[in-house]
Design an enzyme around this catalytic site. Structure first.
Site, mmCIF file in Angstrom:
data_model
loop_
_atom_site.group_PDB
_atom_site.id
_atom_site.type_symbol
_atom_site.label_atom_id
_atom_site.label_comp_id
_atom_site.label_asym_id
_atom_site.label_seq_id
_atom_site.Cartn_x
_atom_site.Cartn_y
_atom_site.Cartn_z
ATOM 1 N N ASN A 42 -3.547 -2.588 5.196
ATOM 2 C CA ASN A 42 -4.244 -3.562 6.041
ATOM 3 C C ASN A 42 -5.109 -2.843 7.066
ATOM 4 O O ASN A 42 -4.773 -1.759 7.554
ATOM 5 C CB ASN A 42 -3.271 -4.552 6.704
ATOM 6 C CG ASN A 42 -2.162 -3.899 7.494
ATOM 7 O OD1 ASN A 42 -1.678 -2.832 7.144
ATOM 8 N ND2 ASN A 42 -1.750 -4.543 8.565
ATOM 9 N N ILE A 43 -6.246 -3.466 7.359
ATOM 10 C CA ILE A 43 -7.213 -2.882 8.288
ATOM 11 C C ILE A 43 -7.625 -3.969 9.277
ATOM 12 O O ILE A 43 -8.185 -4.999 8.862
ATOM 13 C CB ILE A 43 -8.450 -2.335 7.536
ATOM 14 C CG1 ILE A 43 -8.018 -1.306 6.481
ATOM 15 C CG2 ILE A 43 -9.444 -1.718 8.520
ATOM 16 C CD1 ILE A 43 -9.123 -0.879 5.526
ATOM 17 N N GLU A 44 -7.306 -3.739 10.547
ATOM 18 C CA GLU A 44 -7.618 -4.720 11.592
ATOM 19 C C GLU A 44 -8.788 -4.216 12.430
ATOM 20 O O GLU A 44 -8.940 -3.013 12.635
ATOM 21 C CB GLU A 44 -6.388 -4.928 12.486
ATOM 22 C CG GLU A 44 -5.187 -5.443 11.702
ATOM 23 C CD GLU A 44 -3.917 -5.568 12.526
ATOM 24 O OE1 GLU A 44 -3.899 -5.115 13.692
ATOM 25 O OE2 GLU A 44 -2.939 -6.124 11.990
ATOM 26 N N CYS A 53 -6.085 -7.785 4.479
ATOM 27 C CA CYS A 53 -4.726 -7.401 4.085
ATOM 28 C C CYS A 53 -4.753 -6.255 3.068
ATOM 29 O O CYS A 53 -5.740 -6.063 2.343
ATOM 30 C CB CYS A 53 -4.011 -8.581 3.433
ATOM 31 S SG CYS A 53 -3.736 -9.980 4.516
ATOM 32 N N GLU A 55 -3.260 -6.018 0.237
ATOM 33 C CA GLU A 55 -3.378 -6.459 -1.160
ATOM 34 C C GLU A 55 -4.839 -6.642 -1.566
ATOM 35 O O GLU A 55 -5.252 -6.265 -2.663
ATOM 36 C CB GLU A 55 -2.651 -7.790 -1.365
ATOM 37 C CG GLU A 55 -1.157 -7.737 -1.131
ATOM 38 C CD GLU A 55 -0.756 -8.045 0.314
ATOM 39 O OE1 GLU A 55 -1.478 -7.636 1.251
ATOM 40 O OE2 GLU A 55 0.287 -8.687 0.500
ATOM 41 N N CYS A 86 0.092 -13.126 1.689
ATOM 42 C CA CYS A 86 -0.391 -14.336 2.366
ATOM 43 C C CYS A 86 -1.136 -15.227 1.366
ATOM 44 O O CYS A 86 -1.436 -14.824 0.240
ATOM 45 C CB CYS A 86 -1.286 -13.970 3.546
ATOM 46 S SG CYS A 86 -2.967 -13.521 3.072
ATOM 47 N N CYS A 89 -4.445 -13.827 -0.069
ATOM 48 C CA CYS A 89 -4.223 -12.759 -1.060
ATOM 49 C C CYS A 89 -3.694 -13.337 -2.369
ATOM 50 O O CYS A 89 -4.037 -12.847 -3.454
ATOM 51 C CB CYS A 89 -3.265 -11.708 -0.515
ATOM 52 S SG CYS A 89 -4.012 -10.707 0.790
HETATM 53 N N1 THU Z 1 -0.800 -8.414 6.153
HETATM 54 C C1 THU Z 1 -1.004 -7.762 4.971
HETATM 55 O O1 THU Z 1 -1.704 -6.743 4.914
HETATM 56 N N2 THU Z 1 -0.414 -8.260 3.861
HETATM 57 C C2 THU Z 1 0.459 -9.292 3.837
HETATM 58 O O2 THU Z 1 0.990 -9.618 2.785
HETATM 59 C C3 THU Z 1 0.767 -10.009 5.087
HETATM 60 C C4 THU Z 1 -0.043 -9.638 6.269
HETATM 61 C C5 THU Z 1 -1.365 -7.839 7.374
HETATM 62 C C6 THU Z 1 -2.518 -8.563 7.995
HETATM 63 C C7 THU Z 1 -2.417 -8.141 9.438
HETATM 64 O O3 THU Z 1 -3.089 -6.907 9.613
HETATM 65 C C8 THU Z 1 -0.936 -7.904 9.666
HETATM 66 O O4 THU Z 1 -0.360 -7.776 8.378
HETATM 67 C C9 THU Z 1 -0.235 -9.020 10.417
HETATM 68 O O5 THU Z 1 -0.502 -10.246 9.855
#
Ligand code: THU
Length: 130
Positions: A42-44, A53, A55, A86, A89
């Site tokens: 995941n990259i915010e 996310c 995935e 989520c 995804c």
């Molecule tokens: N996130 C994912 O990368 N995959 C998931 O299946 C659930 C959520 C990430 C998104 C965000 O960066 C962090 O988790 C919190 O929601």
């Protein structure tokens, strides 16, 4: 590659996550039918809605490399329980990877196995477009 090896790789991939806001690191390893692996984390960003996310990073990387058929995805998070993909995804994986196996992994490496069909029953896809 064994399930145990793929779990280890998913846990390692999680370390690449950029999650300064949620502190919740996720790693995904997508296994193509060719047995090639595609890693995603995941990259915010500070514009929160642009977060992506793990995935979707993995599947978009794979598709952009020309891969079209997949076997499974391994998803590892920091949580002490299994983290399911989520809704966004699920839609993307269903459309681009189909009914693949989904391994959800907790921070200790325990896993729960499911399928995309189970996670997204009655999913919308291109067959509904007229
Ligand atoms: N996130 C994912 O990368 N995959 C998931 O299946 C659930 C959520 C990430 C998104 C965000 O960066 C962090 O988790 C919190 O929601």
């Amino acid at each position: 590659m064994t399930i145990e090896q793929l779990i280890k790789i998913a846990l390692q991939t999680r370390e690449s996550a950029v999650a300064p806001f949620s502190q919740f690191k996720v790693g995904a390893v997508l296994v193509a039918k060719t047995d090639r692996l595609y890693h995603g984390c995941n990259i915010e960003t500070s514009s929160f809605g642009l977060t992506i996310c793990a995935e979707r990073v993995a599947i978009f990387k794979a598709v952009s490399e020309g891969e079209r058929e997949f076997k499974s995805i391994f998803i590892a998070s920091d949580a002490d329980r299994f983290t399911p993909p989520c809704g966004a995804c699920r839609q993307v994986l269903w459309e681009l990877a189909g009914n693949i196996e989904v391994f959800m992994i907790d921070r200790s490496g325990n896993y729960q196995k499911s399928t995309m069909q189970e996670l997204l029953p009655f999913g919308f896809d291109k067959s509904y477009l007229i």
